[in-house]
Design a protein around this motif. Structure first.
Motif, PDB file in Angstrom:
ATOM      1  N   GLN A 170      -3.295   7.191  -3.699  1.00  0.00           N
ATOM      2  CA  GLN A 170      -3.368   5.989  -2.875  1.00  0.00           C
ATOM      3  C   GLN A 170      -3.377   4.802  -3.835  1.00  0.00           C
ATOM      4  O   GLN A 170      -4.188   4.766  -4.764  1.00  0.00           O
ATOM      5  N   ASN A 217       1.039   5.488  -0.253  1.00  0.00           N
ATOM      6  CA  ASN A 217       0.387   6.791  -0.208  1.00  0.00           C
ATOM      7  C   ASN A 217       1.432   7.841  -0.569  1.00  0.00           C
ATOM      8  O   ASN A 217       2.517   7.858   0.023  1.00  0.00           O
ATOM      9  N   ARG A 218       1.120   8.657  -1.538  1.00  0.00           N
ATOM     10  CA  ARG A 218       2.057   9.701  -1.972  1.00  0.00           C
ATOM     11  C   ARG A 218       1.290  11.012  -2.081  1.00  0.00           C
ATOM     12  O   ARG A 218       0.261  11.084  -2.760  1.00  0.00           O
ATOM     13  N   CYS A 246       4.385   5.385  -7.949  1.00  0.00           N
ATOM     14  CA  CYS A 246       3.709   4.606  -6.896  1.00  0.00           C
ATOM     15  C   CYS A 246       3.595   3.135  -7.267  1.00  0.00           C
ATOM     16  O   CYS A 246       3.808   2.260  -6.417  1.00  0.00           O
ATOM     17  N   ARG A 274       0.863  -1.178   0.000  1.00  0.00           N
ATOM     18  CA  ARG A 274       0.000   0.000   0.000  1.00  0.00           C
ATOM     19  C   ARG A 274       0.902   1.230   0.000  1.00  0.00           C
ATOM     20  O   ARG A 274       1.761   1.382   0.866  1.00  0.00           O
ATOM     21  N   GLU A 320      -2.948   0.411  -3.978  1.00  0.00           N
ATOM     22  CA  GLU A 320      -2.811  -0.891  -3.329  1.00  0.00           C
ATOM     23  C   GLU A 320      -2.599  -1.945  -4.401  1.00  0.00           C
ATOM     24  O   GLU A 320      -3.287  -1.943  -5.427  1.00  0.00           O
ATOM     25  N   LYS A 335      -2.111  13.682  -5.168  1.00  0.00           N
ATOM     26  CA  LYS A 335      -2.351  12.839  -3.995  1.00  0.00           C
ATOM     27  C   LYS A 335      -2.781  11.481  -4.522  1.00  0.00           C
ATOM     28  O   LYS A 335      -3.770  11.385  -5.255  1.00  0.00           O
TER      29      LYS A 335
END
Length: 195
Positions: free
Chosen positions: A17, A8-9, A74, A6, A19, A15
């Protein structure tokens, strides 16, 4: 062993998220604000047999560059994190994939050494709010942050949508093979003893 991550950035530009489950079934929940990227990430999950969730808010009033690139960062980080020490993986994967007028080959080495070779001439076109040049930017970000070697070759084809979609599908298939656990090898797939 759970091969999940997971990420988060949050920056002044985006922004995100994300997974990732490497041992999923190809399900996805994608909401990036960039419709064409949503379409590509859905293919990435489906053809990679990954479970993938991505929720992003970006500075789309400027353009979609930051959003696309940061999601690539990400995804690369999530891939690296989910792989852990890489014990027992196949490490390498490749796929030659046809899609209508297009033929794409991709090859992946989860070596820990980032490098992207991109030999895909894609027409200069915008698909929704996704400029075609962002396909390379996305995979460069994945390669850099995921510490993987990636080669992409477009043998032929002219339809921009088909070229990019075939690239995402081919890389998904290559990654699917590379991250698979090899029943014949439980250790690190390198004479160095580390990847």
């Amino acid at each position: 062993m759970s091969r999940t991550s997971r990420i988060n950035r949050a920056t002044a530009e985006t922004k995100i998220q994300l997974e990732l489950n490497l041992d999923g079934s190809g399900t996805s929940k994608i909401q990036t604000g960039v419709g064409f990227l949503d379409h590509m990430l859905t293919h990435l999950a489906k053809h990679g047999s990954f479970d993938l969730e991505v929720f992003a808010e970006g500075d789309l009033h400027i353009d979609s560059h930051h959003t696309v690139e940061d999601i690539g960062i990400c995804f690369g980080k999530a891939l690296s994190e989910a792989l852990g020490d890489k014990k027992g993986i196949r490490r390498y994967g490749d796929c030659t994939l046809p899609m209508d007028d297009v033929l794409i080959t991709s090859a992946v080495d989860l070596s820990g050494r980032p490098f992207l070779v991109w030999k895909a001439a894609i027409p200069n076109e915008t698909l929704g709010v996704f400029h075609s040049s962002l396909a390379e930017e996305f995979w460069r970000a994945v390669s850099s942050s995921g510490l993987l070697n990636l080669h992409v070759v477009a043998h032929h084809g002219s339809n921009t949508h088909h070229l990019i979609e075939a690239i995402f599908k081919s890389i998904a298939r290559s990654l699917r093979t590379a991250v698979e656990l090899d029943p014949r090898s439980a250790g690190i797939p390198s004479t160095k003893g580390v990847l």
